[in-house]
Design an enzyme around this catalytic site. Structure first.
Site: not given
Length: 267
Positions: A149, A162
């Site tokens: 990401s 995350y």
């Protein structure tokens, strides 16, 4: 949630022949994983589609009818690490995609959720890679693509689990690249910004609460604030980048992170 109009889907632009190859895609029931599973099956691969969502896998399998390859559903919770490692045995292409998200300040972040996020998004990829490498090494060819990401390259507030998992995945991917190079195995990360998926859509309320703004302002003021291109990435765009990393033309690309972030990391 509203966003600028998405670009019309284009035909696959990467010539990719995976006939006779077995690919495993985690988080395959929806979003990026679904798009990757369909793209690899379209290239002729036999895709092991891993997810804990049996209904979503059933829909994926139906959608794959008529493609050059096949999709074989495997209902699996990746917190079962031994099962995850066993599922990866014999795979030629491994796409580590499964993920989950919770938006909370550090002091309010549930420790049990932090543990689960790290298990699914970092420890499970390690076990899947561990399970896949003997076959890849034995044949002298393999492709590992880790769906990281922009948060593997940049941090954001309120996403401690995350961000930690994605930063760890970046390191794992680079280590696999170094170890796999003598055996014909590449390992890379693909780093999208915010993608038009249910995972992103479910963040809207939490982001609004964490930042103290109305939900209808989250997209422009939070999600797309740092991107030069003010739209969400489409799952098929991410899948095409994954496909490219599996082509012969990408055989010299390893240990890198391919940003599909609309210019976010250009700052």
């Amino acid at each position: 949630m509203t966003a600028p109009t998405a670009p019309a889907p284009l035909p696959p632009s990467v010539a990719l022949d995976l006939e006779g190859r077995t690919a495993l895609v985690t988080g395959a029931a929806g979003g990026i994983g679904r798009a990757c599973a369909l793209r690899l099956a379209a290239a002729g691969a036999k895709v092991r589609a891993v997810d804990r969502d049996a209904t979503g896998l059933k829909r994926l399998t139906a959608r794959a009818t008529g493609l050059a390859g096949t999709v074989e559903p495997l209902v699996l919770d990746l917190t079962d690490l031994d099962a995850a490692e066993q599922a990866a045995a014999g795979t030629d292409v491994l796409v580590n995609n499964a993920g989950l998200q919770l938006v909370r300040p550090l002091e309010k972040f549930p420790p049990e959720v932090f543990h689960t996020v790290l298990t699914v998004m970092l420890e499970a990829p390690f076990r899947l890679i561990r399970g896949a490498l003997p076959h890849m090494y034995g044949q002298g060819w393999g492709r590992i693509v880790n769906l990281s990401s922009v948060h593997g390259l940049r941090a954001s507030a309120f996403k401690s689990a995350y961000v930690s998992a994605k930063h760890g995945l970046e390191g794992l991917s680079k280590t696999a690249a170094l170890e796999g190079a003598p055996h014909g195995v590449t390992s890379n990360c693909v780093n999208p910004g915010y993608v038009r998926t249910p995972l992103v859509e479910r963040q809207i309320a939490d982001q609004a609460a964490a930042h103290g703004i109305p939900e209808d302002r989250v997209l422009a003021e939070i999600l797309l604030k740092d991107a030069a291109l003010k739209r969400l990435v489409e799952p098929h765009e991410v899948a095409e980048a994954v496909a490219y990393l599996c082509t012969p033309q990408a055989s010299f690309i390893t240990g890198t992170s391919l940003a599909l972030d609309g210019g976010w990391t250009a700052h």
